[in-house]
Structure formats: C-alpha cells, structure tokens
Write an enzyme that holds these catalytic residues in place. Structure first.
Site, PDB file in Angstrom:
ATOM      1  N   CYS A   2     -24.439 -44.863  17.839  1.00  0.00           N
ATOM      2  CA  CYS A   2     -24.352 -46.294  17.591  1.00  0.00           C
ATOM      3  C   CYS A   2     -23.526 -46.483  16.327  1.00  0.00           C
ATOM      4  O   CYS A   2     -23.120 -45.511  15.691  1.00  0.00           O
ATOM      5  CB  CYS A   2     -25.743 -46.878  17.398  1.00  0.00           C
ATOM      6  SG  CYS A   2     -26.874 -46.518  18.765  1.00  0.00           S
ATOM      7  N   ARG A  28     -18.274 -47.415  19.059  1.00  0.00           N
ATOM      8  CA  ARG A  28     -19.388 -46.468  18.993  1.00  0.00           C
ATOM      9  C   ARG A  28     -20.541 -46.849  19.917  1.00  0.00           C
ATOM     10  O   ARG A  28     -21.516 -46.105  20.043  1.00  0.00           O
ATOM     11  CB  ARG A  28     -19.909 -46.391  17.555  1.00  0.00           C
ATOM     12  CG  ARG A  28     -18.875 -45.953  16.544  1.00  0.00           C
ATOM     13  CD  ARG A  28     -19.468 -45.913  15.165  1.00  0.00           C
ATOM     14  NE  ARG A  28     -20.476 -44.888  15.057  1.00  0.00           N
ATOM     15  CZ  ARG A  28     -20.249 -43.620  14.750  1.00  0.00           C
ATOM     16  NH1 ARG A  28     -19.011 -43.221  14.513  1.00  0.00           N
ATOM     17  NH2 ARG A  28     -21.224 -42.752  14.669  1.00  0.00           N
ATOM     18  N   TRP A  75     -25.574 -48.056  21.448  1.00  0.00           N
ATOM     19  CA  TRP A  75     -25.381 -47.283  22.686  1.00  0.00           C
ATOM     20  C   TRP A  75     -26.747 -46.723  23.016  1.00  0.00           C
ATOM     21  O   TRP A  75     -27.261 -45.855  22.325  1.00  0.00           O
ATOM     22  CB  TRP A  75     -24.366 -46.161  22.467  1.00  0.00           C
ATOM     23  CG  TRP A  75     -24.010 -45.415  23.714  1.00  0.00           C
ATOM     24  CD1 TRP A  75     -23.084 -45.760  24.658  1.00  0.00           C
ATOM     25  CD2 TRP A  75     -24.579 -44.167  24.152  1.00  0.00           C
ATOM     26  NE1 TRP A  75     -23.045 -44.808  25.652  1.00  0.00           N
ATOM     27  CE2 TRP A  75     -23.945 -43.832  25.371  1.00  0.00           C
ATOM     28  CE3 TRP A  75     -25.548 -43.313  23.640  1.00  0.00           C
ATOM     29  CZ2 TRP A  75     -24.257 -42.674  26.075  1.00  0.00           C
ATOM     30  CZ3 TRP A  75     -25.861 -42.163  24.337  1.00  0.00           C
ATOM     31  CH2 TRP A  75     -25.214 -41.845  25.545  1.00  0.00           C
ATOM     32  N   ASN A 101     -28.739 -44.959  13.566  1.00  0.00           N
ATOM     33  CA  ASN A 101     -27.909 -44.212  14.500  1.00  0.00           C
ATOM     34  C   ASN A 101     -28.468 -42.802  14.569  1.00  0.00           C
ATOM     35  O   ASN A 101     -28.567 -42.127  13.542  1.00  0.00           O
ATOM     36  CB  ASN A 101     -26.458 -44.174  14.027  1.00  0.00           C
ATOM     37  CG  ASN A 101     -25.602 -43.247  14.873  1.00  0.00           C
ATOM     38  OD1 ASN A 101     -25.854 -43.067  16.064  1.00  0.00           O
ATOM     39  ND2 ASN A 101     -24.585 -42.652  14.259  1.00  0.00           N
ATOM     40  N   GLY A 102     -28.836 -42.353  15.778  1.00  0.00           N
ATOM     41  CA  GLY A 102     -29.398 -41.017  15.932  1.00  0.00           C
ATOM     42  C   GLY A 102     -30.609 -41.051  16.830  1.00  0.00           C
ATOM     43  O   GLY A 102     -30.830 -42.031  17.563  1.00  0.00           O
ATOM     44  N   GLU A 479      -7.402 -32.585  31.200  1.00  0.00           N
ATOM     45  CA  GLU A 479      -7.417 -33.781  30.354  1.00  0.00           C
ATOM     46  C   GLU A 479      -6.912 -35.000  31.128  1.00  0.00           C
ATOM     47  O   GLU A 479      -7.444 -36.109  30.975  1.00  0.00           O
ATOM     48  CB  GLU A 479      -6.570 -33.539  29.101  1.00  0.00           C
ATOM     49  CG  GLU A 479      -6.410 -34.739  28.192  1.00  0.00           C
ATOM     50  CD  GLU A 479      -7.724 -35.245  27.583  1.00  0.00           C
ATOM     51  OE1 GLU A 479      -8.742 -34.547  27.703  1.00  0.00           O
ATOM     52  OE2 GLU A 479      -7.708 -36.354  27.017  1.00  0.00           O
ATOM     53  N   LYS A 483      -9.075 -38.423  31.707  1.00  0.00           N
ATOM     54  CA  LYS A 483      -8.615 -39.764  31.313  1.00  0.00           C
ATOM     55  C   LYS A 483      -8.787 -40.746  32.471  1.00  0.00           C
ATOM     56  O   LYS A 483      -9.268 -41.865  32.273  1.00  0.00           O
ATOM     57  CB  LYS A 483      -7.135 -39.727  30.889  1.00  0.00           C
ATOM     58  CG  LYS A 483      -6.867 -39.169  29.527  1.00  0.00           C
ATOM     59  CD  LYS A 483      -7.215 -40.048  28.369  1.00  0.00           C
ATOM     60  CE  LYS A 483      -8.558 -39.795  27.786  1.00  0.00           C
ATOM     61  NZ  LYS A 483      -8.951 -38.528  27.290  1.00  0.00           N
ATOM     62  N   GLU A 486     -12.596 -41.447  33.077  1.00  0.00           N
ATOM     63  CA  GLU A 486     -13.373 -42.173  32.078  1.00  0.00           C
ATOM     64  C   GLU A 486     -12.920 -43.618  31.871  1.00  0.00           C
ATOM     65  O   GLU A 486     -13.752 -44.460  31.546  1.00  0.00           O
ATOM     66  CB  GLU A 486     -13.407 -41.427  30.740  1.00  0.00           C
ATOM     67  CG  GLU A 486     -12.081 -41.281  30.030  1.00  0.00           C
ATOM     68  CD  GLU A 486     -12.212 -40.479  28.736  1.00  0.00           C
ATOM     69  OE1 GLU A 486     -13.324 -40.310  28.225  1.00  0.00           O
ATOM     70  OE2 GLU A 486     -11.168 -39.999  28.248  1.00  0.00           O
ATOM     71  N   HIS A 502     -10.479 -22.662  47.348  1.00  0.00           N
ATOM     72  CA  HIS A 502     -11.849 -22.144  47.485  1.00  0.00           C
ATOM     73  C   HIS A 502     -12.850 -23.288  47.397  1.00  0.00           C
ATOM     74  O   HIS A 502     -13.810 -23.231  46.624  1.00  0.00           O
ATOM     75  CB  HIS A 502     -12.127 -21.102  46.396  1.00  0.00           C
ATOM     76  CG  HIS A 502     -11.245 -19.897  46.490  1.00  0.00           C
ATOM     77  ND1 HIS A 502     -11.424 -18.893  47.431  1.00  0.00           N
ATOM     78  CD2 HIS A 502     -10.140 -19.558  45.791  1.00  0.00           C
ATOM     79  CE1 HIS A 502     -10.484 -17.980  47.291  1.00  0.00           C
ATOM     80  NE2 HIS A 502      -9.678 -18.356  46.297  1.00  0.00           N
ATOM     81  N   LYS A 600     -17.447 -43.452  21.291  1.00  0.00           N
ATOM     82  CA  LYS A 600     -16.363 -42.691  20.687  1.00  0.00           C
ATOM     83  C   LYS A 600     -16.840 -41.408  20.033  1.00  0.00           C
ATOM     84  O   LYS A 600     -16.282 -40.346  20.228  1.00  0.00           O
ATOM     85  CB  LYS A 600     -15.661 -43.570  19.644  1.00  0.00           C
ATOM     86  CG  LYS A 600     -14.445 -42.924  18.984  1.00  0.00           C
ATOM     87  CD  LYS A 600     -13.331 -42.743  19.973  1.00  0.00           C
ATOM     88  CE  LYS A 600     -12.099 -42.116  19.349  1.00  0.00           C
ATOM     89  NZ  LYS A 600     -11.099 -41.826  20.379  1.00  0.00           N
TER      90      LYS A 600
END
Length: 605
Positions: A2, A28, A75, A101-102, A479, A483, A486, A502, A600
């Site tokens: 957060c 965040r 979040w 936050n945590g 990557e 992208k 997400e 396979h 983030k």
C-alpha cells in the site's frame, strides 16, 4: 503493498496536501483510500472504497481542517476493499488513527486478546489491532510515545506505520520493519511516505528510515531511534535526490506507461553515463565468487535471467538465476564463497530482501542493482550498483527493465574482462557500441509505435498468445508475454521455442497469435523450424527480428530491428512488445497504468 503518507506544518491544509501525495502513490494500490487529520484535539477520518479521484469527489479530503494528517492508498491483503476496511483505522474512542503498509502476522492473537479486554473492532484488517494496542497502552498510563513504542515491540511481520494520537497534535509517530518509509524535509513542513515521488512537489531532501527504527516527526523536530532505544541522528542520513516533480508527471502523454516507454532513450543514456566505480567494484565482487547466484522477482527476474545467460556465455562461469520467493530451494546449494546479485527496481521487494538476508547469513557477499539510492536492498548489500531510470509510476515496468538490461550487460562485460575473456580494447569498443543504444531505441519507437497501434486491434480480439524464443531472446519473450498479460488482460505465455512442441502447441489453431523473438544468428535455423511448426497449424506468426534476418520471409508480420549487434538486440527488441501491450490495453479500454490486482512495489511475502 500500500502507500502511506503523513504531513505536518503550521497553517497548512493537511487534507488537501495528503490528497495530492496519495495520487503520486496510487501505483502502490488503488482499491480504497483515506485520510485523517487532527484539529482542535480531535481526529477526523474520511475514507472509502474506490480510486482516489472517486473517493475524494465523494468525501472532499481538502475540506478537512487541520495542519497535521496521515493518508493511505490500499492494496487489499486482509479483508475485501470496502469502506470499513479502508485506512486510516482508529481505536474505540477515536483517540488514535493508524495507516499501515505491510502485514501483521500475529494480528489474530493480538485481536483475540484485545477483544477479551473489551475492545470493539470495525474492520477485517490486520491493521486495526495497532490502533487498539496503542489505546490499551495509553489506558495503562503510558505517555503517547511510550504507548506507541510498546505497541511496535509487540508486532510481528512487516510494517511501515504513520500514527496520529490526539494527545500530541504536533506529532506523527512512525515505525518501519521490511516495508519502505522515508521522511521528506521541506521549508515549513515535514512528510512521511512510502516513496519519494509522494512529496517531490515540496522537497527533494530525504531521510531514509531503516528497518527496526521508529520515532516521531514534528515541524521542528525529527526523532529517530532503533528498537533498542538508541538515538540516531537524522542529519547524518540526509540525501538529496535529483528527481524533479516534472519527471513524475505525464507530460502530455495519456498514460504513465506510454510516457515511460518514450523516456527510454534518455534514461538508458543516463544509465550508460553512470557506469562508474560502483560497477567496477560490483563486477570484481561477482568475479571473485565461486558461483554467481542472481535473484529477482517479476520483470526484474527476466532481466536477471538475461544476465545469467549472457554472463555464462561470455565467461563460461556457472551463473544460477532464481526467483526470489523460491530462495529456500537454492540456499542449500550455496556456500560462503559464493556471491549473490540481487536485482530490484524499488530496492524494497520483500522476497528479494529475504533472499539477500538468507545468503548473507550464510556468509555470501551480495551485490545489488536497484533504481533507488538508499533503499533497503542497496543498504544491506556489500556493493550497491544503480541504474538511472528515475521514478517509474506506471505499474508495468518498462524503462526500468531496459535500464536493468543495460546495466546488467555492462556488469557481464566487466566480469568477462576480469576473467580474461575480453581485453581492454574489447571492453572499450563494446562500450562505444552500447552508447549507440539511446538513438537506436528512439528509432525503434518512432518506426514501430504505429505498427503496434495497428497490431493491437488484432491482438485485442484474441484470448491467448504465445511468445517464443531461444537463447538470449528467451527472457525478452517472457517479458513481452508478461507485459501483454498484466496490462491488457490477454493470456500470454512465454516459452522456449524448442519446448513449445511438448505441450503448448496443442492449443494452436487457425489465427492463434505466436510472437517470435530472435537475437542470436546461430539459433535462427532452429527458430525457423519452430516458425514452420506453428504455421503448419494455422498460427498467425509475428517476428521481432534483427536486420538481415532470414526469418522475415516466413513470418506473417515482422518488426525489423535496425541492428544486428547481439549485445544491443535484447534491449531493442522489447520496445515493440511494450508498445504492443500498451496499445492492446488501450484498444480494450482498460487502464494500463493501474492493472487490476497488481501493485508497483511488492512489500509482502
């Protein structure tokens, strides 16, 4: 993961400033938001579910009176995003307000204890126990700071805290363990925040708070001490960041993600200009280790995988990449003579920090690559190395990935030099080639942004895609798939091209999009075989290929990168894939800056 913020200053409108700061921290977390201010000895709270603009329009943060306050953008980890679960949380009497936050790991036992003593809880969060614990300690007769300190001593888990207590209207209390927290010192006001961009409009003078520290801030005083109660001088901690408020704004782009894609020529140039003593010392430490381990999470892991493949190819050394959250599976094969490279954009990624600490406890040396000076990972490493991406606000990493690749390429070359695989002339000429990157990145953006916009209409109509490659191109394919997944919510899998037969090929049917990334000329023949396999099953093939590649003739769509230099190609080839993901998100009408369920900086395990 957060964002928290606090501000104090005589005569300021704390509610208005907190709203401004929270908008800078919305990357965040953005499922709920709230602020609390203290005025005339009373704490007033406004909070609710929804993005900050929605909640602010509904409740009017700037209408709150008071020149001291705290704020939070959430979040969710404990309890769904509802009005009740939004921060700040208060005690039974409204005497204490907390933003956090945590994750408080022992909150259930603390809550049960407090309920037995008559405390009444209103939310499903772990955070609310902190407000009630402080209330409990105040009721025992402790003065406010002691009550706060006694509370912090009982918490297990991770936290960055900002706390108001109505008895002391001139203070914001704070504490940190594992979650980021910095103080910003302006002319007439002081900030607390999870990240520096929150207060860049007001000051670039920063005091990082370290793990296990707590204290309080007033307009005239900042008190910091460690968990043992030993005083720490704030003056010795002061750093001045060279970021500007302008660098954290959109500057006319519709989204931060697109702005940051376009910033890549400049920040890559800045990173190259920053190749200095820290890189030399980092390379020396990595070279002297028996085995090199490299760890990271998310996009940073893809950069780390590229470093491992490149370093092994250039030096013949054993380099083992692993995802940070899996460190307990790798620690058993490490020994004190090994060295760990920890890669994290924020320098605060908790999984990477835990891996770092486990390897240090074993006696390993640690080199870190981060984007934030003074971050906890850089502080706890034996040698910190920095890229120069500047603040990245979009949740999806773009410019931090290419600057990571640039920095890691240089580190790999320096290690090769120390191993005798590259002489002084070779390193000098390669550095000159790397200097061409900013112009080439600009050329790729200018040439293929329109292509990406057009191709996005086709991809937006699909439900799945594959991104395939071999060798040094594989991390780029991974990557590119990440992208698209997400930001545009299209299922996309990155896969080694040779492995695609396979299993994954079973899903391929007419029109199924398959993106191929080609870097090494020596692998083109094999990649051509993989293209034919997919085409035979009706796949729509898209290639990101070097200048002069023989693959172009067999692809349905191709992006030809204006280079054949295999040192530069991976950095250049991700650019069109970033643009494709961005424009697909826009085509689908979703916000690429705020992908659902993501944040983030990930500061919870």
């Amino acid at each position: 993961m957060c964002g928290i913020v606090g501000v104090i200053g005589n005569g300021i409108k704390a509610g208005q400033i907190l709203g401004e700061c929270l908008r800078k921290l919305e990357y965040r977390g953005y499922d709920s938001v709230g602020v609390a201010t203290l005025s005339s000895g009373k704490i007033r709270v406004l909070k609710g579910a929804g993005k900050i603009d929605e909640v602010d329009a509904r409740l009017c943060f700037s209408c709150l009176e008071g020149d001291v306050g705290i704020g939070h953008t959430r979040w969710a980890t404990h309890g769904p995003p509802t009005d009740e679960n939004a921060h700040p949380h208060t005690d039974c009497r409204g005497r204490v307000a907390v933003v956090h936050n945590g994750i408080i790991e022992n909150y259930i036992e603390l809550k049960e204890e407090l309920v037995r003593r008559g405390h009444s809880f209103r939310s499903q969060t772990d955070t609310e126990v902190i407000a009630h614990l402080i209330e409990d300690n105040l009721a025992r007769g402790h003065e406010p700071y002691t009550a706060f300190r006694e509370t912090v001593l009982r918490l297990k888990g991770s936290y960055a805290l900002a706390v108001l207590i109505s008895d002391t209207p001139d203070r914001i209390y704070f504490a940190r363990r594992h979650s980021p927290l910095v103080i910003g010192v302006g002319d007439k006001l002081v900030f607390l925040a999870s990240d520096i961009p929150a207060f860049l409009e007001y000051t670039r003078k920063v005091i990082p708070i370290h793990d296990g520290e707590l204290g309080y801030a007033s307009q005239s005083t900042i008190v910091i001490e460690n968990i043992k109660g030993e005083a720490i001088s704030p003056e010795g901690r002061v750093i001045f960041v060279d970021w500007t408020p302008e660098s954290a704004r959109k500057e006319g782009f519709p989204h931060f993600m697109l702005k940051e894609i376009h910033e890549q020529p400049r920040v890559i140039n800045d990173t190259i200009a920053g190749f200095g003593r820290d890189y030399e010392m980092g390379a020396e430490m990595l070279h002297s280790g028996d085995t090199i381990f490299v760890t990271a999470a998310g996009t940073s892991y893809h950069a780390s995988m590229y470093f491992a493949l490149l370093t092994a190819k250039l030096t013949g050394r054993k380099v083992i990449p692993f995802i940070s959250s899996e460190y307990e599976s790798y620690i058993h094969s490490a020994s004190s003579g090994d060295v760990l490279l920890a890669v994290s954009q924020s320098g605060e990624t908790i999984d990477t920090l835990m891996a770092l600490r486990a390897f240090k406890a074993l006696g390993c040396k640690v080199v870190s690559l981060t984007n934030v000076i003074g971050s906890v990972i850089s502080r706890e490493s034996d040698q910190a190395v920095y890229m120069k991406a500047g603040p990245e606000i979009g949740v999806a990493a773009t410019k931090t990935f290419t600057t990571q690749l640039t920095a890691l390429t240089w580190l790999a070359l320096l290690i090769a030099q120390r191993g005798g695989r590259l002489d002084a002339e070779g390193i000098k000429s390669t550095r000159e080639r790397i200097k061409a990157l900013p112009d080439l990145v600009e050329e790729v953006i200018m040439k293929y942004e329109g292509w990406a916009k057009g191709m996005s209409r086709l991809i937006a109509a699909k439900s799945s895609a594959y991104y395939l490659s071999r060798g040094l191109g594989l991390p780029i394919a991974l990557e590119g798939a990440l992208k698209l997944k997400e930001v545009a919510y299209v299922h996309a899998e990155g896969y080694p091209a040779g492995e695609s037969k396979h299993g994954p090929i079973a899903l391929v049917e007419r029109g199924f999009p398959v993106v191929f990334v080609s870097v090494e000329k020596s692998l083109e023949k094999k990649l051509l075989g993989n293209i034919e396999e997919m085409k035979a099953r009706g796949a729509f093939t898209i290639g990101i290929i070097p200048q002069g590649s023989e693959l172009g003739a067999r692809l349905d769509e191709k992006v030809v990168i204006p280079s054949r230099d295999e040192v530069l190609l991976p950095i250049l080839e991700i650019i069109p894939l970033q643009l494709l993901a961005y424009y697909t998100a826009v085509e689908k009408g979703v916000d690429p800056d705020k992908p659902r369920n993501l944040a983030k900086t990930v500061t919870v395990e």
